[in-house]
Design a protein around this motif. Structure first.
Motif, PDB file in Angstrom:
ATOM      1  N   ASN A   1       0.995  -1.082   0.171  1.00  0.00           N
ATOM      2  CA  ASN A   1       0.021   0.085  -0.050  1.00  0.00           C
ATOM      3  C   ASN A   1       0.864   1.283   0.022  1.00  0.00           C
ATOM      4  O   ASN A   1       0.474   2.267   0.635  1.00  0.00           O
TER       5      ASN A   1
ATOM      6  N   VAL B   1       2.092   4.457  -5.781  1.00  0.00           N
ATOM      7  CA  VAL B   1       1.070   4.841  -6.670  1.00  0.00           C
ATOM      8  C   VAL B   1       1.810   5.045  -8.017  1.00  0.00           C
ATOM      9  O   VAL B   1       2.889   5.550  -8.176  1.00  0.00           O
TER      10      VAL B   1
ATOM     11  N   LYS C   1      -1.534   1.691  -6.120  1.00  0.00           N
ATOM     12  CA  LYS C   1      -2.772   2.694  -6.337  1.00  0.00           C
ATOM     13  C   LYS C   1      -2.431   3.027  -7.969  1.00  0.00           C
ATOM     14  O   LYS C   1      -1.337   3.524  -8.181  1.00  0.00           O
TER      15      LYS C   1
ATOM     16  N   GLU D   1      -0.760  12.423  -4.478  1.00  0.00           N
ATOM     17  CA  GLU D   1      -0.846  11.185  -3.767  1.00  0.00           C
ATOM     18  C   GLU D   1       0.424  10.970  -3.247  1.00  0.00           C
ATOM     19  O   GLU D   1       0.768  10.200  -2.245  1.00  0.00           O
TER      20      GLU D   1
ATOM     21  N   ARG E   1       0.970   8.295   0.280  1.00  0.00           N
ATOM     22  CA  ARG E   1       1.860   7.214  -0.623  1.00  0.00           C
ATOM     23  C   ARG E   1       3.289   7.573  -0.568  1.00  0.00           C
ATOM     24  O   ARG E   1       3.626   8.673  -1.311  1.00  0.00           O
TER      25      ARG E   1
END
Length: 369
Positions: free
Chosen positions: A167, A170, A221, A233, A247
């Motif tokens: 996680n 991005v 992502k 992001e 991120r």
């Protein structure tokens, strides 16, 4: 593009079919002493450098920006019989074959071509395009985040699928963004297309598809373009800090860290972001004399200008790219914070042409659905 606000090399790469309606200020409006340059929105040059060319050559330069790189290339192809200008700058190695196969350019061997570094030279028999700049699409990381959490930043593609980086990444859509497509091509170069792999981490016989299955499972992502990924992001960018982004890994450029220093106020003593050099893909941009250009003599003079040492050394702080001419210097900030990748992934334009559309289609089905 306003380079002081949006300094990426190429923000988006649209792979959409565009209508053939041209922008205003096309070639029909130009005279013999005007050279019309068609480019993407990231084109930029210092006023004094361009003024020197105009004074020395006697030509006035008219610039027509036609959106992001992919849009500009597609529109140039659709209008090639009645081109909007004389010179096109900004087709890169991911779309070069499309431009050449569609007869977008006529032959011209630019003065100074012999000074281009050998690794950037292509089309040496027909000379339809001239290499102008290069850049490396790479994963960038937020130094503060990794320091705070006692983690070592990832340095390879294999690292990105490890649990400790879940996680955190991005990236951009490979169907709509130049860095997104470059990152996809990098993984295809690294892991192969469903065949043999150079990495022990890839699933046997799975190639880049298996790698992206792992990356998706690890929480990658995907957003439409670089602007959103980097400035909204990514926690390491100035924009990301304001947006409270979460991120700490983003697909961007090796030239992004020096930009974070150069445009910061006050300037930090070290770059707040770093580059994972084991995740890079080499991007090269070219210029060419458009087929059916009205001012071929002026267009040739302008392409010659793009290879001069003056222009080559002006590019880094305007378009955040690296010169291709031997002996052209880069700013000290680039040497300190944004060196080019020593061993980037590369791919022949012919291989990209043969696989690009199918890979993007497969990637979309695999990652976005």
């Amino acid at each position: 593009m306003n380079t002081k606000k949006h300094w990426a090399v190429v923000v988006g790469l649209g792979l959409l079919t565009l209508s053939a309606c041209g922008s205003s200020g096309g070639a029909s409006a130009t005279g013999s002493k005007t050279v019309t340059l068609v480019s993407h929105d990231s084109w930029a040059v210092s006023k004094n450098v361009l003024a020197d060319f105009e004074k020395q050559s006697g030509y006035k330069v008219h610039v027509l920006k036609d959106g992001d790189a992919g849009q500009a290339v597609n529109k140039a192809i659709l209008t090639k019989d009645n081109p909007q200008g004389d010179v096109f700058f900004g087709v890169d190695n991911t779309l070069l074959s499309r431009a050449l196969d569609n007869g977008l350019f006529q032959s011209y061997e630019a003065k100074g071509s012999d000074l281009v570094k050998p690794e950037f030279r292509v089309d040496q028999t027909k000379h339809r395009v001239t290499p102008i700049d290069s850049g490396d699409i790479c994963v960038n990381y937020d130094k503060a985040y990794f320091s705070k959490h006692g983690l070592t930043p990832p340095q390879s593609f294999d690292d990105l699928v490890k649990p400790e980086y879940k996680n955190l990444l991005v990236t951009e859509n490979a169907a709509t963004s130049s860095p997104g497509l470059g990152f996809l091509l990098a993984t295809a170069a690294q892991y192969g297309d469903g065949g043999t792999s150079r990495s022990s981490e890839a699933e046997s016989g799975g190639g880049w598809q298996a790698y992206w299955t792992k990356l998706k499972a690890n929480g990658v992502k995907v957003v439409d373009g670089w602007e959103q990924a980097y400035n909204q992001e990514f926690s390491g960018s100035a924009g990301g800090k304001k947006a409270k982004a979460d991120r700490p890994l983003v697909v961007s450029y090796a030239s992004s860290p020096p930009a974070e220093v150069i445009y910061a106020d006050p300037k930090p003593t070290t770059a707040p972001t770093g580059t994972s050099y084991g995740t890079c893909f080499r991007q090269i941009e070219y210029a060419g004399l458009l087929s059916n250009a009205r001012n071929t003599k002026g267009g040739k003079a302008f392409i010659d200008f793009l290879l001069t040492k003056e222009f080559q050394e002006d590019m880094p702080l305007n378009m955040y790219v690296y010169p291709v001419r031997e002996g052209a210097r880069v700013p000290a900030e680039f040497e300190k914070y944004g060196k080019q990748a020593p061993h980037p992934e590369t791919m022949a334009p012919t291989k990209i042409a043969a696989n690009r559309d199918q890979w993007v289609k497969s990637w979309t089905s695999l990652v976005l659905k």
